[in-house]
Motif scaffolding. Sequence first.
Motif, short mmCIF file in Angstrom:
data_model
loop_
_atom_site.label_atom_id
_atom_site.label_comp_id
_atom_site.label_asym_id
_atom_site.label_seq_id
_atom_site.Cartn_x
_atom_site.Cartn_y
_atom_site.Cartn_z
N GLU A 2 21.50 6.79 -6.49
CA GLU A 2 21.37 7.99 -6.09
C GLU A 2 20.63 9.03 -7.09
N SER A 3 19.58 8.21 -8.13
CA SER A 3 18.80 8.86 -8.64
C SER A 3 17.25 8.35 -8.75
N LEU A 4 17.10 7.27 -8.06
CA LEU A 4 15.56 6.59 -7.92
C LEU A 4 15.30 6.18 -6.64
N LYS A 5 14.23 6.39 -6.13
CA LYS A 5 13.72 5.53 -4.86
C LYS A 5 13.13 4.21 -5.39
N MET A 6 13.73 3.08 -5.16
CA MET A 6 13.43 1.70 -5.76
C MET A 6 12.98 0.81 -4.68
N CYS A 7 12.27 -0.25 -4.76
CA CYS A 7 11.67 -1.32 -4.07
C CYS A 7 11.46 -2.25 -4.69
N ASP A 8 11.23 -3.56 -4.13
CA ASP A 8 11.20 -4.87 -4.45
C ASP A 8 9.74 -5.17 -3.79
N VAL A 9 8.78 -5.20 -4.45
CA VAL A 9 7.46 -5.71 -3.67
C VAL A 9 7.28 -7.27 -3.88
N GLY A 10 8.19 -8.03 -3.98
CA GLY A 10 7.94 -9.42 -4.01
C GLY A 10 7.31 -10.11 -5.30
N THR A 65 -2.91 -8.60 -13.57
CA THR A 65 -3.54 -7.19 -13.93
C THR A 65 -3.82 -6.40 -12.55
N LYS A 66 -4.41 -6.98 -11.47
CA LYS A 66 -4.42 -6.11 -10.27
C LYS A 66 -3.08 -5.59 -9.92
N ALA A 67 -2.30 -6.65 -9.65
CA ALA A 67 -0.94 -6.31 -9.07
C ALA A 67 -0.31 -5.15 -9.91
N VAL A 68 -0.29 -5.23 -11.43
CA VAL A 68 0.39 -4.17 -12.08
C VAL A 68 -0.24 -2.78 -11.99
N ARG A 118 0.88 -1.15 -0.06
CA ARG A 118 0.08 -0.15 0.06
C ARG A 118 0.82 1.37 -0.14
N LYS A 119 2.27 1.03 0.34
CA LYS A 119 3.12 2.21 0.51
C LYS A 119 3.96 2.25 -1.04
N VAL A 120 3.52 1.70 -1.89
CA VAL A 120 4.32 1.64 -3.06
C VAL A 120 4.45 2.83 -3.76
N GLY A 121 3.55 3.96 -3.56
CA GLY A 121 3.54 5.26 -4.18
C GLY A 121 4.41 6.07 -3.70
N VAL A 135 10.31 3.57 -8.64
CA VAL A 135 10.39 2.21 -9.31
C VAL A 135 9.85 1.27 -8.57
N ALA A 136 8.95 -0.05 -8.86
CA ALA A 136 8.86 -1.12 -7.83
C ALA A 136 9.15 -2.36 -8.85
N PHE A 137 9.98 -3.16 -8.34
CA PHE A 137 10.38 -4.34 -9.22
C PHE A 137 9.30 -5.50 -8.65
#
Length: 388
Positions: free
Chosen positions: A143-151, A167-170, A92-95, A99-101
Amino acid sequence: MSFYKRHAPRHREHTRPLPDFSELEGMRALKEENAIPIRQWQEEVRRGKEFGLDCVDSIEDKSEISCFQRGELPHWSGINTFLKTHYLEDVRKVGDYDVAFLGVPFDIGTTYRAGTRFGPQGIRRISSLYTTYNFELGVDLRESLKMCDVGDVFCPANITKSHDQITKAVAHVLSQGTLPMIMGGDHSIGFPCARGVAQCIEGKVGIIHLDRHIDTQEKDMDEIMHTCPWFHATNIPNCPPTNLVQVGIGGWQVPRPGVKKGRERGSTVLTIQDIERIGIDKTVEIALEVAWKGASAVYLSFDVDSIDAGFVPGTGWPEPGGFLPREALAILKGVAKEGIAAMEAVEVSPPYDISDITALIAVRAMVDVLATMVKHNRIGGKLGSTIG
Protein backbone atom coordinates in the motif's frame (compact mmCIF):
# COMPACT_ATOMS: atom_id res chain seq x y z
CA MET A 1 -10.19 -32.13 39.42
CA SER A 2 -10.31 -29.40 42.07
CA PHE A 3 -6.53 -28.87 42.27
CA TYR A 4 -6.64 -26.03 39.74
CA LYS A 5 -8.83 -23.98 42.09
CA ARG A 6 -5.71 -23.27 44.14
CA HIS A 7 -4.00 -21.59 41.17
CA ALA A 8 -3.27 -17.82 40.96
CA PRO A 9 -4.96 -16.75 44.21
CA ARG A 10 -3.99 -13.07 43.68
CA HIS A 11 -5.14 -12.91 40.09
CA ARG A 12 -8.03 -15.33 39.86
CA GLU A 13 -11.31 -13.51 39.30
CA HIS A 14 -9.87 -10.25 40.59
CA THR A 15 -11.92 -7.06 40.30
CA ARG A 16 -9.02 -4.62 40.12
CA PRO A 17 -9.13 -2.21 37.16
CA LEU A 18 -6.55 -3.03 34.50
CA PRO A 19 -3.78 -0.48 33.93
CA ASP A 20 -3.57 1.58 30.75
CA PHE A 21 -1.70 -0.49 28.15
CA SER A 22 -2.14 2.01 25.32
CA GLU A 23 1.55 3.00 25.27
CA LEU A 24 2.69 -0.55 24.55
CA GLU A 25 3.92 -1.03 20.99
CA GLY A 26 1.54 -3.94 20.46
CA MET A 27 -1.52 -1.95 21.48
CA ARG A 28 -0.45 1.01 19.33
CA ALA A 29 0.09 -1.30 16.36
CA LEU A 30 -3.40 -2.76 16.76
CA LYS A 31 -4.87 0.72 16.37
CA GLU A 32 -2.58 1.88 13.57
CA GLU A 33 -3.45 -1.05 11.31
CA ASN A 34 -6.94 0.39 10.93
CA ALA A 35 -5.50 3.47 9.20
CA ILE A 36 -3.59 1.52 6.53
CA PRO A 37 -5.44 1.48 3.17
CA ILE A 38 -6.23 -1.71 1.26
CA ARG A 39 -6.50 -0.20 -2.22
CA GLN A 40 -3.49 -2.01 -3.72
CA TRP A 41 -4.60 -5.32 -2.24
CA GLN A 42 -8.03 -4.82 -3.80
CA GLU A 43 -6.43 -4.01 -7.14
CA GLU A 44 -4.27 -7.12 -6.91
CA VAL A 45 -7.35 -9.27 -6.24
CA ARG A 46 -9.19 -7.63 -9.15
CA ARG A 47 -6.30 -8.28 -11.53
CA GLY A 48 -5.97 -11.85 -10.26
CA LYS A 49 -9.56 -12.60 -11.15
CA GLU A 50 -9.33 -10.80 -14.48
CA PHE A 51 -6.20 -12.64 -15.61
CA GLY A 52 -6.64 -15.89 -13.65
CA LEU A 53 -10.40 -16.44 -14.07
CA ASP A 54 -13.05 -16.60 -11.37
CA CYS A 55 -12.86 -19.49 -8.96
CA VAL A 56 -15.33 -22.40 -9.01
CA ASP A 57 -18.80 -22.13 -7.49
CA SER A 58 -18.03 -24.66 -4.72
CA ILE A 59 -15.60 -22.17 -3.10
CA GLU A 60 -17.67 -20.13 -0.66
CA ASP A 61 -15.23 -17.30 0.12
CA LYS A 62 -14.56 -15.79 -3.28
CA SER A 63 -13.05 -12.58 -1.90
CA GLU A 64 -9.49 -13.23 -3.13
CA ILE A 65 -9.43 -16.68 -4.74
CA SER A 66 -9.11 -17.00 -8.51
CA CYS A 67 -8.87 -20.15 -10.61
CA PHE A 68 -5.22 -19.64 -11.58
CA GLN A 69 -3.00 -18.14 -8.90
CA ARG A 70 -2.01 -14.57 -9.71
CA GLY A 71 -1.46 -12.99 -6.29
CA GLU A 72 0.06 -13.51 -2.85
CA LEU A 73 -1.92 -16.60 -1.84
CA PRO A 74 -1.24 -19.47 -1.38
CA HIS A 75 2.21 -18.72 -0.01
CA TRP A 76 3.58 -22.14 -0.97
CA SER A 77 2.88 -21.87 -4.69
CA GLY A 78 3.06 -19.49 -7.60
CA ILE A 79 5.95 -18.00 -9.56
CA ASN A 80 8.28 -16.49 -7.01
CA THR A 81 9.33 -12.96 -7.60
CA PHE A 82 10.47 -11.17 -4.44
CA LEU A 83 7.36 -10.90 -2.21
CA LYS A 84 5.44 -11.98 -5.34
CA THR A 85 5.71 -8.45 -6.65
CA HIS A 86 5.09 -7.59 -10.29
CA TYR A 87 7.67 -9.07 -12.70
CA LEU A 88 8.89 -6.29 -14.97
CA GLU A 89 10.11 -7.89 -18.17
CA ASP A 90 10.80 -4.57 -19.89
CA VAL A 91 13.46 -2.99 -17.66
CA ARG A 92 13.22 0.22 -19.67
CA LYS A 93 10.07 0.93 -17.66
CA VAL A 94 11.74 0.55 -14.26
CA GLY A 95 11.44 4.29 -13.63
CA ASP A 96 7.70 3.81 -13.10
CA TYR A 97 8.47 2.06 -9.81
CA ASP A 98 9.70 3.12 -6.38
CA VAL A 99 11.66 -0.08 -5.79
CA ALA A 100 13.17 -2.73 -8.06
CA PHE A 101 14.40 -6.07 -6.73
CA LEU A 102 17.20 -7.57 -8.80
CA GLY A 103 19.16 -10.76 -8.41
CA VAL A 104 22.89 -11.17 -8.95
CA PRO A 105 23.48 -14.94 -9.25
CA PHE A 106 27.26 -14.78 -9.07
CA ASP A 107 29.71 -16.81 -6.97
CA ILE A 108 32.91 -16.97 -9.00
CA GLY A 109 34.43 -14.67 -6.40
CA THR A 110 34.08 -17.16 -3.53
CA THR A 111 37.23 -18.41 -1.82
CA TYR A 112 35.77 -21.41 0.01
CA ARG A 113 32.17 -22.65 -0.32
CA ALA A 114 30.40 -21.82 -3.56
CA GLY A 115 26.62 -21.77 -4.01
CA THR A 116 25.69 -18.10 -3.71
CA ARG A 117 24.81 -18.10 -7.40
CA PHE A 118 21.59 -19.71 -6.16
CA GLY A 119 21.10 -16.97 -3.55
CA PRO A 120 18.55 -14.92 -5.52
CA GLN A 121 16.44 -18.04 -6.13
CA GLY A 122 16.55 -18.98 -2.46
CA ILE A 123 15.73 -15.46 -1.29
CA ARG A 124 12.81 -15.13 -3.69
CA ARG A 125 11.47 -18.56 -2.79
CA ILE A 126 11.27 -17.98 0.96
CA SER A 127 10.10 -14.38 0.52
CA SER A 128 6.74 -15.86 -0.49
CA LEU A 129 6.29 -16.78 3.18
CA TYR A 130 5.83 -13.11 4.01
CA THR A 131 2.94 -10.74 3.61
CA THR A 132 3.68 -7.11 2.76
CA TYR A 133 2.54 -5.85 6.20
CA ASN A 134 4.75 -5.31 9.27
CA PHE A 135 2.89 -5.22 12.57
CA GLU A 136 5.29 -3.21 14.74
CA LEU A 137 6.11 -0.58 12.13
CA GLY A 138 2.51 -0.29 10.97
CA VAL A 139 3.57 -0.33 7.32
CA ASP A 140 2.11 -2.26 4.38
CA LEU A 141 4.68 -2.17 1.57
CA ARG A 142 2.05 -3.03 -1.03
CA GLU A 143 0.00 0.00 0.00
CA SER A 144 3.04 2.30 0.31
CA LEU A 145 5.37 1.51 -2.58
CA LYS A 146 5.15 0.58 -6.22
CA MET A 147 7.49 -2.39 -6.41
CA CYS A 148 8.70 -4.71 -9.15
CA ASP A 149 11.14 -7.55 -9.66
CA VAL A 150 13.33 -7.10 -12.74
CA GLY A 151 14.83 -10.58 -12.56
CA ASP A 152 18.52 -11.45 -12.54
CA VAL A 153 21.56 -9.77 -14.01
CA PHE A 154 23.12 -11.97 -16.70
CA CYS A 155 26.45 -12.98 -15.13
CA PRO A 156 28.82 -14.81 -17.49
CA ALA A 157 31.58 -17.07 -16.17
CA ASN A 158 34.10 -14.26 -15.83
CA ILE A 159 34.64 -11.97 -12.86
CA THR A 160 35.43 -8.74 -14.72
CA LYS A 161 32.70 -9.15 -17.34
CA SER A 162 30.11 -10.03 -14.68
CA HIS A 163 31.14 -7.07 -12.55
CA ASP A 164 30.71 -4.81 -15.59
CA GLN A 165 27.23 -6.25 -16.18
CA ILE A 166 26.29 -5.69 -12.54
CA THR A 167 27.45 -2.07 -12.61
CA LYS A 168 25.37 -1.36 -15.72
CA ALA A 169 22.28 -3.01 -14.20
CA VAL A 170 22.47 -1.14 -10.88
CA ALA A 171 23.22 2.18 -12.58
CA HIS A 172 20.30 1.70 -14.96
CA VAL A 173 17.82 1.16 -12.12
CA LEU A 174 19.10 4.00 -9.94
CA SER A 175 19.42 6.45 -12.84
CA GLN A 176 15.68 6.07 -13.41
CA GLY A 177 14.96 7.26 -9.86
CA THR A 178 14.21 3.76 -8.56
CA LEU A 179 15.75 2.16 -5.46
CA PRO A 180 17.76 -0.97 -6.34
CA MET A 181 17.39 -3.79 -3.79
CA ILE A 182 20.05 -6.31 -4.75
CA MET A 183 20.06 -10.03 -3.92
CA GLY A 184 23.51 -11.65 -4.16
CA GLY A 185 25.62 -13.41 -4.97
CA ASP A 186 28.98 -13.41 -3.28
CA HIS A 187 30.33 -10.23 -1.71
CA SER A 188 32.64 -9.37 -4.58
CA ILE A 189 29.53 -7.79 -6.11
CA GLY A 190 29.81 -5.00 -3.54
CA PHE A 191 32.41 -3.33 -5.77
CA PRO A 192 30.40 -3.24 -9.03
CA CYS A 193 27.20 -2.38 -7.17
CA ALA A 194 28.83 0.56 -5.40
CA ARG A 195 30.38 1.59 -8.72
CA GLY A 196 26.93 1.62 -10.32
CA VAL A 197 25.59 3.77 -7.50
CA ALA A 198 28.55 6.16 -7.67
CA GLN A 199 27.94 6.74 -11.38
CA CYS A 200 24.49 8.11 -10.59
CA ILE A 201 25.31 10.32 -7.61
CA GLU A 202 26.54 13.91 -7.74
CA GLY A 203 28.88 14.07 -4.78
CA LYS A 204 30.33 11.48 -2.44
CA VAL A 205 28.84 8.09 -1.64
CA GLY A 206 29.22 6.64 1.85
CA ILE A 207 29.18 2.91 2.50
CA ILE A 208 27.77 1.17 5.58
CA HIS A 209 28.93 -2.44 5.65
CA LEU A 210 27.69 -5.15 8.07
CA ASP A 211 29.99 -8.17 8.04
CA ARG A 212 32.33 -10.40 10.05
CA HIS A 213 35.03 -10.00 7.40
CA ILE A 214 36.86 -6.81 6.52
CA ASP A 215 36.88 -7.38 2.72
CA THR A 216 39.43 -4.66 1.98
CA GLN A 217 42.35 -6.53 0.46
CA GLU A 218 43.35 -5.69 -3.12
CA LYS A 219 43.39 -9.19 -4.55
CA ASP A 220 42.90 -12.76 -3.36
CA MET A 221 44.55 -15.51 -5.39
CA ASP A 222 45.30 -12.82 -7.98
CA GLU A 223 41.62 -11.95 -8.53
CA ILE A 224 39.01 -9.53 -7.17
CA MET A 225 37.25 -12.02 -4.91
CA HIS A 226 34.63 -11.63 -2.19
CA THR A 227 37.41 -10.59 0.16
CA CYS A 228 38.14 -7.51 -1.94
CA PRO A 229 35.07 -5.34 -2.70
CA TRP A 230 35.82 -2.32 -0.52
CA PHE A 231 39.42 -1.87 -1.64
CA HIS A 232 38.16 -1.39 -5.18
CA ALA A 233 34.96 0.47 -4.28
CA THR A 234 36.96 3.03 -2.32
CA ASN A 235 39.22 3.57 -5.33
CA ILE A 236 36.22 5.16 -7.04
CA PRO A 237 36.80 8.93 -6.88
CA ASN A 238 33.48 9.75 -5.19
CA CYS A 239 33.55 6.71 -2.84
CA PRO A 240 36.37 7.67 -0.43
CA PRO A 241 37.52 5.17 2.21
CA THR A 242 36.96 7.75 4.95
CA ASN A 243 33.22 7.34 4.27
CA LEU A 244 33.38 3.56 4.69
CA VAL A 245 32.20 2.23 8.06
CA GLN A 246 32.37 -1.50 8.75
CA VAL A 247 30.24 -2.95 11.53
CA GLY A 248 30.61 -6.36 13.22
CA ILE A 249 34.10 -7.23 11.96
CA GLY A 250 36.07 -9.84 13.91
CA GLY A 251 37.06 -13.42 14.52
CA TRP A 252 39.51 -15.70 12.77
CA GLN A 253 38.69 -14.90 9.14
CA VAL A 254 39.91 -11.31 8.80
CA PRO A 255 42.94 -11.50 6.45
CA ARG A 256 45.84 -9.29 7.49
CA PRO A 257 46.34 -7.78 4.00
CA GLY A 258 42.81 -6.37 4.27
CA VAL A 259 43.46 -5.07 7.78
CA LYS A 260 46.58 -3.28 6.52
CA LYS A 261 44.67 -1.58 3.71
CA GLY A 262 41.88 -0.52 6.04
CA ARG A 263 44.38 1.02 8.41
CA GLU A 264 46.27 2.79 5.61
CA ARG A 265 43.10 4.20 4.07
CA GLY A 266 41.45 5.45 7.23
CA SER A 267 38.19 3.51 7.15
CA THR A 268 36.19 3.01 10.36
CA VAL A 269 35.78 -0.47 11.89
CA LEU A 270 33.58 -1.59 14.82
CA THR A 271 33.77 -5.08 16.27
CA ILE A 272 30.97 -6.98 17.98
CA GLN A 273 32.66 -6.21 21.29
CA ASP A 274 32.63 -2.50 20.46
CA ILE A 275 28.91 -2.72 19.75
CA GLU A 276 28.19 -4.65 22.95
CA ARG A 277 30.03 -1.96 24.92
CA ILE A 278 28.58 1.17 23.29
CA GLY A 279 25.12 -0.20 22.39
CA ILE A 280 23.02 -0.29 19.23
CA ASP A 281 21.98 3.37 19.27
CA LYS A 282 25.57 4.63 19.49
CA THR A 283 26.62 2.16 16.79
CA VAL A 284 23.97 3.54 14.44
CA GLU A 285 25.03 7.08 15.30
CA ILE A 286 28.68 6.33 14.45
CA ALA A 287 27.72 4.58 11.20
CA LEU A 288 25.61 7.52 10.07
CA GLU A 289 28.18 10.12 11.13
CA VAL A 290 30.99 8.42 9.20
CA ALA A 291 29.10 7.40 6.08
CA TRP A 292 27.17 10.66 5.65
CA LYS A 293 30.07 13.06 6.37
CA GLY A 294 30.06 15.31 3.29
CA ALA A 295 28.22 12.63 1.29
CA SER A 296 25.21 12.90 -1.00
CA ALA A 297 24.05 9.28 -0.62
CA VAL A 298 24.77 6.07 1.29
CA TYR A 299 25.07 2.51 -0.01
CA LEU A 300 24.09 -0.26 2.43
CA SER A 301 25.83 -3.63 2.27
CA PHE A 302 24.47 -6.48 4.41
CA ASP A 303 26.44 -9.72 4.47
CA VAL A 304 24.41 -12.46 6.15
CA ASP A 305 27.56 -13.87 7.72
CA SER A 306 27.67 -10.79 9.96
CA ILE A 307 25.16 -12.79 12.01
CA ASP A 308 26.35 -15.59 14.29
CA ALA A 309 26.92 -18.82 12.36
CA GLY A 310 24.26 -20.61 14.40
CA PHE A 311 21.60 -18.51 12.67
CA VAL A 312 23.05 -18.51 9.13
CA PRO A 313 24.31 -21.97 8.16
CA GLY A 314 23.73 -21.24 4.49
CA THR A 315 26.69 -19.02 3.77
CA GLY A 316 30.18 -19.38 2.34
CA TRP A 317 32.30 -18.30 5.33
CA PRO A 318 30.26 -18.86 8.53
CA GLU A 319 31.87 -17.37 11.64
CA PRO A 320 30.73 -17.77 15.27
CA GLY A 321 30.42 -14.73 17.50
CA GLY A 322 28.52 -12.39 15.18
CA PHE A 323 25.30 -10.47 15.67
CA LEU A 324 22.10 -11.90 17.00
CA PRO A 325 19.45 -11.39 14.29
CA ARG A 326 17.64 -8.77 16.41
CA GLU A 327 20.85 -6.74 16.77
CA ALA A 328 21.58 -6.74 13.04
CA LEU A 329 18.00 -5.82 12.18
CA ALA A 330 18.06 -2.97 14.70
CA ILE A 331 21.21 -1.54 13.13
CA LEU A 332 19.80 -1.87 9.62
CA LYS A 333 16.60 -0.08 10.62
CA GLY A 334 18.59 2.62 12.41
CA VAL A 335 20.57 3.28 9.24
CA ALA A 336 17.47 3.15 7.03
CA LYS A 337 15.79 5.95 9.01
CA GLU A 338 18.04 8.41 7.16
CA GLY A 339 17.58 6.75 3.76
CA ILE A 340 19.81 4.76 1.42
CA ALA A 341 20.47 4.93 -2.34
CA ALA A 342 20.68 1.13 -2.74
CA MET A 343 21.06 -2.04 -0.68
CA GLU A 344 22.63 -5.42 -1.21
CA ALA A 345 22.00 -8.61 0.77
CA VAL A 346 24.80 -11.04 -0.05
CA GLU A 347 26.39 -14.42 0.68
CA VAL A 348 23.22 -16.53 0.92
CA SER A 349 24.22 -20.02 -0.23
CA PRO A 350 21.12 -22.26 -0.45
CA PRO A 351 23.09 -25.54 -0.89
CA TYR A 352 24.29 -25.11 2.71
CA ASP A 353 21.08 -23.61 4.10
CA ILE A 354 18.79 -25.37 6.57
CA SER A 355 15.04 -24.80 6.24
CA ASP A 356 15.78 -21.57 4.29
CA ILE A 357 16.65 -19.74 7.51
CA THR A 358 19.64 -17.91 6.04
CA ALA A 359 17.65 -16.77 3.02
CA LEU A 360 14.84 -15.70 5.34
CA ILE A 361 17.22 -13.44 7.26
CA ALA A 362 18.17 -11.76 3.98
CA VAL A 363 14.50 -11.23 3.16
CA ARG A 364 13.81 -9.82 6.61
CA ALA A 365 16.73 -7.42 6.34
CA MET A 366 15.48 -6.09 3.01
CA VAL A 367 11.83 -5.64 3.97
CA ASP A 368 12.73 -4.09 7.33
CA VAL A 369 14.89 -1.51 5.56
CA LEU A 370 12.12 -0.71 3.08
CA ALA A 371 9.42 -0.42 5.75
CA THR A 372 11.64 1.83 7.87
CA MET A 373 12.25 4.11 4.91
CA VAL A 374 8.51 4.30 4.30
CA LYS A 375 7.88 5.03 7.98
CA HIS A 376 10.33 7.94 7.92
CA ASN A 377 9.25 9.28 4.52
CA ARG A 378 12.51 8.47 2.73
CA ILE A 379 10.91 6.71 -0.25
CA GLY A 380 7.65 6.39 -2.16
CA GLY A 381 5.36 8.33 -4.44
CA LYS A 382 4.84 6.35 -7.64
CA LEU A 383 1.73 4.32 -6.79
CA GLY A 384 -0.45 6.72 -8.77
CA SER A 385 0.65 5.26 -12.09
CA THR A 386 -0.91 2.10 -13.48
CA ILE A 387 0.88 -1.19 -12.95
CA GLY A 388 2.15 -2.39 -16.33
